[in-house]
Motif scaffolding. Structure first.
Motif, mmCIF file in Angstrom:
data_model
loop_
_atom_site.group_PDB
_atom_site.id
_atom_site.type_symbol
_atom_site.label_atom_id
_atom_site.label_comp_id
_atom_site.label_asym_id
_atom_site.label_seq_id
_atom_site.Cartn_x
_atom_site.Cartn_y
_atom_site.Cartn_z
ATOM 1 N N GLY A 9 4.494 -15.290 -5.825
ATOM 2 C CA GLY A 9 5.460 -14.367 -5.252
ATOM 3 C C GLY A 9 6.254 -13.568 -6.261
ATOM 4 O O GLY A 9 7.067 -12.728 -5.870
ATOM 5 N N SER A 10 6.056 -13.826 -7.562
ATOM 6 C CA SER A 10 6.815 -13.098 -8.579
ATOM 7 C C SER A 10 6.332 -11.663 -8.675
ATOM 8 O O SER A 10 5.274 -11.296 -8.149
ATOM 9 N N LYS A 11 7.115 -10.825 -9.359
ATOM 10 C CA LYS A 11 6.794 -9.395 -9.415
ATOM 11 C C LYS A 11 5.440 -9.170 -10.082
ATOM 12 O O LYS A 11 5.053 -9.873 -11.017
ATOM 13 N N LEU A 12 4.758 -8.164 -9.574
ATOM 14 C CA LEU A 12 3.411 -7.866 -10.052
ATOM 15 C C LEU A 12 3.327 -6.381 -10.379
ATOM 16 O O LEU A 12 3.438 -5.538 -9.478
ATOM 17 N N PRO A 13 3.150 -6.009 -11.648
ATOM 18 C CA PRO A 13 3.039 -4.587 -12.004
ATOM 19 C C PRO A 13 1.699 -4.011 -11.547
ATOM 20 O O PRO A 13 0.647 -4.607 -11.786
ATOM 21 N N VAL A 14 1.762 -2.866 -10.889
ATOM 22 C CA VAL A 14 0.558 -2.134 -10.475
ATOM 23 C C VAL A 14 0.761 -0.688 -10.884
ATOM 24 O O VAL A 14 1.573 0.031 -10.279
ATOM 25 N N ASN A 15 0.056 -0.263 -11.941
ATOM 26 C CA ASN A 15 0.272 1.063 -12.523
ATOM 27 C C ASN A 15 1.746 1.204 -12.915
ATOM 28 O O ASN A 15 2.277 0.425 -13.685
ATOM 29 N N ASN A 16 2.437 2.144 -12.326
ATOM 30 C CA ASN A 16 3.846 2.366 -12.664
ATOM 31 C C ASN A 16 4.803 1.764 -11.645
ATOM 32 O O ASN A 16 5.992 2.072 -11.643
ATOM 33 N N SER A 17 4.280 0.930 -10.749
ATOM 34 C CA SER A 17 5.104 0.348 -9.681
ATOM 35 C C SER A 17 5.204 -1.162 -9.861
ATOM 36 O O SER A 17 4.367 -1.798 -10.520
ATOM 37 N N ILE A 18 6.226 -1.717 -9.228
ATOM 38 C CA ILE A 18 6.427 -3.162 -9.210
ATOM 39 C C ILE A 18 6.426 -3.613 -7.752
ATOM 40 O O ILE A 18 7.157 -3.054 -6.916
ATOM 41 N N VAL A 19 5.610 -4.603 -7.418
ATOM 42 C CA VAL A 19 5.556 -5.119 -6.048
ATOM 43 C C VAL A 19 5.757 -6.631 -6.084
ATOM 44 O O VAL A 19 5.540 -7.285 -7.118
ATOM 45 N N TYR A 20 6.179 -7.160 -4.931
ATOM 46 C CA TYR A 20 6.401 -8.593 -4.785
ATOM 47 C C TYR A 20 5.554 -9.092 -3.625
ATOM 48 O O TYR A 20 5.909 -8.880 -2.456
ATOM 49 N N PRO A 21 4.433 -9.729 -3.901
ATOM 50 C CA PRO A 21 3.585 -10.226 -2.807
ATOM 51 C C PRO A 21 4.300 -11.295 -1.989
ATOM 52 O O PRO A 21 5.004 -12.148 -2.536
ATOM 53 N N LYS A 22 4.116 -11.198 -0.676
ATOM 54 C CA LYS A 22 4.652 -12.224 0.216
ATOM 55 C C LYS A 22 3.458 -12.998 0.770
ATOM 56 O O LYS A 22 2.645 -12.445 1.507
ATOM 57 N N VAL A 23 3.351 -14.266 0.380
ATOM 58 C CA VAL A 23 2.147 -15.033 0.705
ATOM 59 C C VAL A 23 2.414 -16.009 1.843
ATOM 60 O O VAL A 23 3.553 -16.387 2.120
ATOM 61 N N ARG A 24 1.326 -16.387 2.477
ATOM 62 C CA ARG A 24 1.351 -17.409 3.522
ATOM 63 C C ARG A 24 0.243 -18.399 3.184
ATOM 64 O O ARG A 24 -0.913 -17.996 2.987
ATOM 65 N N LEU A 25 0.574 -19.698 3.108
ATOM 66 C CA LEU A 25 -0.368 -20.719 2.650
ATOM 67 C C LEU A 25 -0.694 -21.694 3.773
ATOM 68 O O LEU A 25 0.129 -21.971 4.644
ATOM 69 N N GLY A 26 -1.900 -22.218 3.718
ATOM 70 C CA GLY A 26 -2.328 -23.242 4.670
ATOM 71 C C GLY A 26 -3.585 -23.896 4.142
ATOM 72 O O GLY A 26 -4.323 -23.310 3.343
ATOM 73 N N CYS A 27 -3.856 -25.134 4.556
ATOM 74 C CA CYS A 27 -5.058 -25.808 4.069
ATOM 75 C C CYS A 27 -5.673 -26.655 5.168
ATOM 76 O O CYS A 27 -5.034 -26.990 6.166
ATOM 77 N N SER A 28 -6.948 -26.943 4.978
ATOM 78 C CA SER A 28 -7.665 -27.845 5.883
ATOM 79 C C SER A 28 -8.378 -28.884 5.034
ATOM 80 O O SER A 28 -8.802 -28.597 3.905
ATOM 81 N N SER A 77 0.830 -1.207 0.000
ATOM 82 C CA SER A 77 0.000 0.000 0.000
ATOM 83 C C SER A 77 0.858 1.248 0.000
ATOM 84 O O SER A 77 0.536 2.246 -0.665
ATOM 85 N N ARG A 78 1.975 1.222 0.744
ATOM 86 C CA ARG A 78 2.863 2.388 0.769
ATOM 87 C C ARG A 78 3.564 2.578 -0.577
ATOM 88 O O ARG A 78 3.859 3.706 -0.980
ATOM 89 N N ILE A 79 3.807 1.471 -1.282
ATOM 90 C CA ILE A 79 4.507 1.561 -2.563
ATOM 91 C C ILE A 79 3.576 2.056 -3.674
ATOM 92 O O ILE A 79 3.903 2.993 -4.412
ATOM 93 N N VAL A 80 2.409 1.448 -3.795
ATOM 94 C CA VAL A 80 1.504 1.784 -4.908
ATOM 95 C C VAL A 80 0.527 2.890 -4.549
ATOM 96 O O VAL A 80 -0.087 3.495 -5.436
ATOM 97 N N GLY A 81 0.360 3.132 -3.234
ATOM 98 C CA GLY A 81 -0.613 4.129 -2.798
ATOM 99 C C GLY A 81 -1.966 3.480 -2.544
ATOM 100 O O GLY A 81 -2.390 2.588 -3.302
ATOM 101 N N PRO A 82 -2.682 3.905 -1.496
ATOM 102 C CA PRO A 82 -3.985 3.295 -1.165
ATOM 103 C C PRO A 82 -4.976 3.271 -2.323
ATOM 104 O O PRO A 82 -5.699 2.284 -2.494
ATOM 105 N N PRO A 83 -5.071 4.334 -3.161
ATOM 106 C CA PRO A 83 -6.044 4.279 -4.264
ATOM 107 C C PRO A 83 -5.793 3.141 -5.247
ATOM 108 O O PRO A 83 -6.724 2.674 -5.909
ATOM 109 N N SER A 84 -4.528 2.710 -5.382
ATOM 110 C CA SER A 84 -4.194 1.653 -6.342
ATOM 111 C C SER A 84 -4.231 0.267 -5.721
ATOM 112 O O SER A 84 -3.926 -0.726 -6.401
ATOM 113 N N LEU A 85 -4.598 0.186 -4.446
ATOM 114 C CA LEU A 85 -4.613 -1.115 -3.777
ATOM 115 C C LEU A 85 -5.684 -2.027 -4.384
ATOM 116 O O LEU A 85 -5.503 -3.250 -4.450
ATOM 117 N N ASP A 86 -6.801 -1.450 -4.857
ATOM 118 C CA ASP A 86 -7.840 -2.251 -5.511
ATOM 119 C C ASP A 86 -7.280 -2.933 -6.759
ATOM 120 O O ASP A 86 -7.595 -4.100 -7.039
#
Length: 658
Positions: free
Chosen positions: A334-353, A273-282
């Motif tokens: 986890g690979s890079k994800l373009p959002v507008n003019n920014s590049i972010v790398y999601p850090k995921v946590r997985l689990g299953c039941s 959110s700090r990288i792309v800005g709250p308006p671009s979080l959607d």
């Protein structure tokens, strides 16, 4: 439609008001007539009573043996009746005046008031005769009978007064009957008029109202659809949410069951959110959902499970043991994800039941999958599957939270102080206050067992305030004994800095030390320092500086900050983490990190404190590099108040030896 409705409503209200006031006027007239008739009739009856009393008096006087007591009794009754006649005459006159606004008033007024044959004139003559009879005591003398003749002639039913009264009552009854008939006719006319107006109003508004109701119904259906979508679908991604998924599972045939639930949580949403800005979080969440579609197969069901979570209902075997598949999923997510003019790398946590997922147990399975995700390690290339011990660990954590609250109440959290020494001299120059949990039975709970839970539950904030109160007491005690403990550093959690009354509480603590200068320093971690764009944290640190506190960056190099980011951190002291110091003798990389940080602090004119120094070689190495202060077991271990006091006395009063 609105104009027609208003017009019809005005007409109806006007008709109702007209009917109301008309009926009110007629009813008032009717009541006045009845009141006039009642008083007139009572007066007629009272006059007849006086006539009877006069007959009784005459009969009493004609008795051979005149009974004066009987005569007196009859006279008293006559006087009472005459007083009643006088009162009723006044009442009837007043009732008659209440009818003066009506057309028939003149007829009654003439009957009662116009001489020489008026009812009041005849009544006055009659009353005067009765008074003469009452006071006359010469009955039987010549001429005495003449007093009785006018009375009998007037009061008789066919007498002049009786006839006048009969005429007045007949006229009154006729008028009352006429007005009652008029009232009934008026009531019917007004009722008919009101019905016509109501029908007119219905006619005027029915068709426009029907049309308007059609529009309203259309809008309601649209609003209902919109509310349904908001309740059952995520507005950012268009995916079904938890409620929507439950409805879908419930409506699907049971022969196509979902066997597993995979939870995908995004841990670094705040950073993104700090990288792309709250308006671009959607946009980010939408793009990430599209990425999940590439992982998901057609027979699985993808949904939004929470603010930073997605869920996938699987119809096939769990992925938890398929290393290659898990590695592929991790790489894709986890690979890079373009959002507008920014590049972010999601850090995921997985689990299953596991086991069959139904609409009834989905929420429980979500909790299970989240618990499994708590033990997820990306390097293991596996997705943790829920096991029963995971829920028991949560229960254990809840029990520990309750014990922590009790410990706060019993003031079981006390500061242990680790003395810091000057890197060149080895003499004490300050200390760090560390939290220790000393239970009522004397048992000391290690920090690693309760600090993480205290931080997670938010209790760490009140624990810190309780420690600060005791630190102020200890500092004041040392100063009163002529000792110099130096500056005392304490660790501040982010939640503490965000408190609204942070400044006032810190002021209270500092004032209780009665020191001439601020004796406390505030230590924050890299994660807190990197969140300095938070207005609340920035304001708290700024307030701490104005009070004379110094800001120290603790455990540098172990968080998310890089060496280059240290330039932008607004801190006074940088503490080299002990994990680098302990490996200096065996790892050239660790030694290089320590050297780099110390030199960087010198270039930036910041104090450098090296933690975890346990050998003389480590001390001499850091000293020769030019670090400012040393903290570690080689000099002092964390100790309670009295032990630290003895160490200060030994060094400052007796002088350091050896």
């Amino acid at each position: 439609m609105t104009v027609a409705y208003i017009f019809a409503t005005v007409v109806l209200c006007g008709a109702l008001l007209f009917s109301y006031f008309t009926m009110k006027r007629i009813l008032i007239e009717q009541a006045s007539l009845y009141a006039f008739g009642t008083s007139t009739n009572e007066l007629s009856i009272t006059i007849r009573d006086t006539s009877l009393y006069s007959s009784d008096l005459k009969a009493a006087k004609e008795l051979p043996d005149s009974n004066s007591r009987l005569e007196e009794k009859i006279k008293i009754q006559m006087m009472t009746a005459l007083e009643r006649v006088s009162a009723l005459k006044k009442e009837t006159t007043a009732r008659l005046l209440s009818l003066q606004d009506y057309s028939y008033y003149k007829d009654f007024h003439n009957m009662f008031n116009s001489p020489p044959d008026s009812i009041w004139h005849k009544l006055d003559q009659y009353v005067n005769r009765l008074h003469e009879i009452i006071i006359d005591n010469n009955y039987g003398t010549p001429g005495a009978d003449l007093l009785w003749l006018p009375v009998e002639a007037t009061a008789a039913k066919n007498g002049t007064l009786g006839k006048s009264y009969s005429a007045a009552l007949e006229r009154l009854q006729m008028i009352i009957a006429e007005r009652s008939s008029h009232l009934d006719k008026t009531h019917k006319r007004l009722t008919f008029f009101s019905v016509i107006v109501v029908m007119l109003e219905l006619l005027l508004i029915f068709y426009p109202l029907k049309r308007q109701l059609g529009k309203v119904n259309t809008r309601l259906l649209s609003a209902h659809k919109k509310l349904y979508n908001q309740a059952n679908y995520d507005q950012q991604t268009g995916l079904p949410n938890t409620s929507g998924v439950i409805k879908q599972i419930h409506s699907q045939p049971s022969e196509q069951p979902y066997l597993y639930l995979l939870i995908v949580g995004i841990e670094n949403t705040d950073t993104i959110s700090r990288i792309v800005g709250p308006p671009s979080l959607d946009i980010f969440f939408t793009e990430f959902a599209n990425r999940l579609h590439s992982v998901d197969s057609s027979d699985n069901l993808l949904f939004r499970a929470g603010d930073n979570e997605f869920g996938i209902l699987l119809t096939h075997q769990t992925l938890s043991d398929d290393t290659a598949t898990v590695s592929s999923i991790q790489k894709v997510l986890g690979s890079k994800l373009p959002v507008n003019n920014s590049i972010v790398y999601p850090k995921v946590r997985l689990g299953c039941s596991g086991t069959k997922i139904t609409s009834e147990n989905l929420l429980d399975k979500l909790i299970d999958a989240r618990l499994a995700a708590q033990v997820y390690e990306a390097a293991e290339f596996r997705i943790p599957k829920y096991e029963s011990y995971m829920r028991s660990s949560i229960e254990d954590e809840n029990i520990l939270v309750e014990k922590l609250r009790n410990g706060l109440t019993n003031r079981e959290f006390v500061p242990y102080y680790q003395i810091k020494v000057d890197a060149n001299t080895g003499y004490a120059c300050g200390m760090e206050a560390l939290c220790r949990w000393v239970q009522t039975d004397g048992t000391i709970v290690p920090p690693f067992e309760f600090i993480p839970v205290a931080e997670k539950s938010g209790i760490i904030t009140e624990i810190t305030w309780q420690l600060l109160e005791q630190i102020a007491i200890d500092y004041k005690a040392w100063i009163s004994q002529g000792l110099n403990p130096g500056r005392i550093a304490f660790n501040a959690a982010e939640s503490m800095l965000r408190e609204i009354n942070f400044l006032n509480r810190i002021k209270t603590i500092l004032e209780s030390t009665e020191a001439s200068h601020c004796p406390l320093d505030l230590e924050i971690t890299e994660n807190v320092a990197l969140g300095l764009e938070s207005e609340a944290i920035t304001k708290a640190l700024s307030a701490a500086r104005t009070l004379g506190m110094e800001i120290a960056l603790d455990d540098f190099g172990t968080g998310y900050a890089s060496l280059s980011s240290i330039v932008g951190l607004d801190v006074d002291i940088i503490k080299v983490d002990k994990s680098f110091v302990s490996k200096m003798s065996t790892s050239s990389d660790s030694r290089t990190v320590v050297v780099t940080i110390i030199h960087l602090c010198q270039q930036l004119n910041k104090k450098c404190v090296v933690e975890g120094v346990e050998t003389r070689e480590e001390w001499e190495f850091c000293r020769d590099l030019g670090c400012t202060e040393i903290q570690g077991y080689y000099f002092h271990r964390p100790a309670p108040f009295l032990d630290v006091q003895e160490a200060l006395i030994s060094e400052q009063r007796l002088g350091k030896t050896g």
